[in-house]
Design a protein around this motif. Sequence first.
Motif, PDB file in Angstrom:
ATOM      1  N   SER A 101      18.087  61.811 158.559  1.00 17.25           N
ATOM      2  CA  SER A 101      18.266  62.569 157.328  1.00 17.25           C
ATOM      3  C   SER A 101      17.083  63.493 157.071  1.00 17.25           C
ATOM      4  CB  SER A 101      18.455  61.598 156.159  1.00 17.25           C
ATOM      5  OG  SER A 101      18.419  62.273 154.926  1.00 17.25           O
ATOM      6  N   SER A 102      15.884  62.989 157.254  1.00 21.11           N
ATOM      7  CA  SER A 102      14.692  63.786 156.971  1.00 21.11           C
ATOM      8  C   SER A 102      14.532  64.952 157.954  1.00 21.11           C
ATOM      9  CB  SER A 102      13.448  62.907 156.986  1.00 21.11           C
ATOM     10  OG  SER A 102      13.177  62.445 158.292  1.00 21.11           O
ATOM     11  N   ARG A 103      15.262  64.907 159.060  1.00 20.54           N
ATOM     12  CA  ARG A 103      15.192  65.988 160.048  1.00 20.54           C
ATOM     13  C   ARG A 103      16.521  66.726 160.175  1.00 20.54           C
ATOM     14  NH1 ARG A 103      11.720  62.486 160.218  1.00 20.54           N
ATOM     15  NH2 ARG A 103       9.627  62.815 160.998  1.00 20.54           N
ATOM     16  N   ASN A 104      17.395  66.514 159.200  1.00 24.18           N
ATOM     17  CA  ASN A 104      18.707  67.173 159.166  1.00 24.18           C
ATOM     18  C   ASN A 104      19.507  66.960 160.447  1.00 24.18           C
ATOM     19  OD1 ASN A 104      18.487  68.263 156.524  1.00 24.18           O
ATOM     20  ND2 ASN A 104      17.073  69.797 157.334  1.00 24.18           N
ATOM     21  N   GLU A 105      19.431  65.778 160.988  1.00 24.97           N
ATOM     22  CA  GLU A 105      20.193  65.412 162.195  1.00 24.97           C
ATOM     23  C   GLU A 105      21.529  64.785 161.775  1.00 24.97           C
ATOM     24  OE1 GLU A 105      19.393  65.811 165.508  1.00 24.97           O
ATOM     25  OE2 GLU A 105      17.593  66.922 164.948  1.00 24.97           O
ATOM     26  N   TRP A 106      22.285  65.531 160.980  1.00 26.46           N
ATOM     27  CA  TRP A 106      23.509  64.986 160.388  1.00 26.46           C
ATOM     28  C   TRP A 106      24.567  64.650 161.420  1.00 26.46           C
ATOM     29  CZ3 TRP A 106      22.104  63.378 155.985  1.00 26.46           C
ATOM     30  CH2 TRP A 106      21.174  64.087 155.229  1.00 26.46           C
ATOM     31  N   GLN A 107      24.611  65.377 162.524  1.00 24.09           N
ATOM     32  CA  GLN A 107      25.629  65.124 163.548  1.00 24.09           C
ATOM     33  C   GLN A 107      25.479  63.734 164.155  1.00 24.09           C
ATOM     34  OE1 GLN A 107      22.955  67.036 164.047  1.00 24.09           O
ATOM     35  NE2 GLN A 107      22.084  66.340 165.984  1.00 24.09           N
ATOM     36  N   ALA A 108      24.298  63.164 164.086  1.00 28.50           N
ATOM     37  CA  ALA A 108      24.072  61.835 164.658  1.00 28.50           C
ATOM     38  C   ALA A 108      24.690  60.730 163.802  1.00 28.50           C
ATOM     39  CB  ALA A 108      22.571  61.592 164.832  1.00 28.50           C
ATOM     40  N   PHE A 109      24.946  61.010 162.528  1.00 21.80           N
ATOM     41  CA  PHE A 109      25.487  60.011 161.613  1.00 21.80           C
ATOM     42  C   PHE A 109      26.906  59.579 161.988  1.00 21.80           C
ATOM     43  CE2 PHE A 109      21.960  60.828 158.959  1.00 21.80           C
ATOM     44  CZ  PHE A 109      21.991  60.039 157.821  1.00 21.80           C
ATOM     45  N   PRO A 111      29.018  59.159 164.647  1.00 23.38           N
ATOM     46  CA  PRO A 111      29.379  58.075 165.570  1.00 23.38           C
ATOM     47  C   PRO A 111      28.918  56.702 165.080  1.00 23.38           C
ATOM     48  CG  PRO A 111      28.177  59.820 166.738  1.00 23.38           C
ATOM     49  CD  PRO A 111      28.176  60.162 165.293  1.00 23.38           C
ATOM     50  N   VAL A 112      27.770  56.656 164.442  1.00 22.98           N
ATOM     51  CA  VAL A 112      27.251  55.374 163.944  1.00 22.98           C
ATOM     52  C   VAL A 112      28.108  54.885 162.775  1.00 22.98           C
ATOM     53  CG1 VAL A 112      25.268  54.247 162.860  1.00 22.98           C
ATOM     54  CG2 VAL A 112      24.925  55.831 164.753  1.00 22.98           C
ATOM     55  N   LEU A 113      28.473  55.787 161.878  1.00 20.98           N
ATOM     56  CA  LEU A 113      29.310  55.389 160.741  1.00 20.98           C
ATOM     57  C   LEU A 113      30.693  54.933 161.204  1.00 20.98           C
ATOM     58  CD1 LEU A 113      28.308  58.046 158.053  1.00 20.98           C
ATOM     59  CD2 LEU A 113      27.466  55.694 158.338  1.00 20.98           C
ATOM     60  N   GLN A 114      31.215  55.539 162.258  1.00 18.11           N
ATOM     61  CA  GLN A 114      32.500  55.098 162.814  1.00 18.11           C
ATOM     62  C   GLN A 114      32.398  53.681 163.356  1.00 18.11           C
ATOM     63  OE1 GLN A 114      33.378  58.182 165.651  1.00 18.11           O
ATOM     64  NE2 GLN A 114      34.282  59.530 164.110  1.00 18.11           N
ATOM     65  N   ARG A 115      31.291  53.378 164.028  1.00 12.09           N
ATOM     66  CA  ARG A 115      31.088  52.021 164.550  1.00 12.09           C
ATOM     67  C   ARG A 115      31.004  51.012 163.415  1.00 12.09           C
ATOM     68  NH1 ARG A 115      26.158  53.072 168.262  1.00 12.09           N
ATOM     69  NH2 ARG A 115      25.729  50.920 167.769  1.00 12.09           N
ATOM     70  N   ILE A 116      30.352  51.392 162.328  1.00  8.43           N
ATOM     71  CA  ILE A 116      30.216  50.495 161.180  1.00  8.43           C
ATOM     72  C   ILE A 116      31.583  50.237 160.558  1.00  8.43           C
ATOM     73  CG2 ILE A 116      29.279  50.302 158.837  1.00  8.43           C
ATOM     74  CD1 ILE A 116      26.842  51.934 159.959  1.00  8.43           C
ATOM     75  N   GLN A 117      32.404  51.271 160.440  1.00  4.81           N
ATOM     76  CA  GLN A 117      33.741  51.103 159.864  1.00  4.81           C
ATOM     77  C   GLN A 117      34.602  50.166 160.700  1.00  4.81           C
ATOM     78  OE1 GLN A 117      35.072  55.146 159.458  1.00  4.81           O
ATOM     79  NE2 GLN A 117      34.168  55.346 157.411  1.00  4.81           N
ATOM     80  N   ALA A 118      34.340  50.112 161.994  1.00  3.70           N
ATOM     81  CA  ALA A 118      35.102  49.232 162.880  1.00  3.70           C
ATOM     82  C   ALA A 118      34.562  47.802 162.901  1.00  3.70           C
ATOM     83  CB  ALA A 118      35.091  49.800 164.302  1.00  3.70           C
ATOM     84  N   ASP A 119      33.483  47.555 162.187  1.00  2.00           N
ATOM     85  CA  ASP A 119      32.841  46.242 162.181  1.00  2.00           C
ATOM     86  C   ASP A 119      32.713  45.741 160.735  1.00  2.00           C
ATOM     87  OD1 ASP A 119      31.158  44.022 162.300  1.00  2.00           O
ATOM     88  OD2 ASP A 119      29.746  44.961 163.689  1.00  2.00           O
TER      89      ASP A 119
END
Length: 167
Positions: A101-109, A111-119
């Motif tokens: 977030s502090s480096r505006n790397e929003w595209q990285a969020f 795939p990780v959020l998708q994994r969390i939704q599946a768990d």
Amino acid sequence: NQPEQGLRWLEAVQNHPVGPETGPDLWRLTGELAETRERYPLAIAAYQKLVATPKAQIADFDAFIRVLLPDQPLQAAQASLLAWERHSQPRHLVQTLTLWSSRNEWQAFAPVLQRIQADPEAQRSLLQSTQFLRLVGTYHQNAGRFTQAQQYYEAGLRSAPDSSDMR
């Protein structure tokens, strides 16, 4: 001076073949001593080898992240993500998202959020974190999904009404 001499010896054996039983202890000792002597490239190299093993403990990941943070924050984010994947500590994922977030790397969020939704277990744990809710709200806000952002912000405010970050 004995610590310097010991560190020189540890550095000399870093590229020699070591067994799975002795390698993690060697790399841990090297990382710890190199960090105390402010030999950060050596500490990073040792910790990198250590966290690649199944014997890496949470403290090993924390040390690796600590030495990466000042000069290599995006690599620290990746190490923190790996720590979360291995040890399921929400603080590691929150640290990863904070760094992105502090480096505006929003595209990285995404795939990780998708994994969390599946768990469901990970989701349940993370939704109790005000910091996680704020970071995911900020992610959605930056993506132009204001309704979703508002939902996360409101959930965070409900869980921590006195939090200045959430207000």
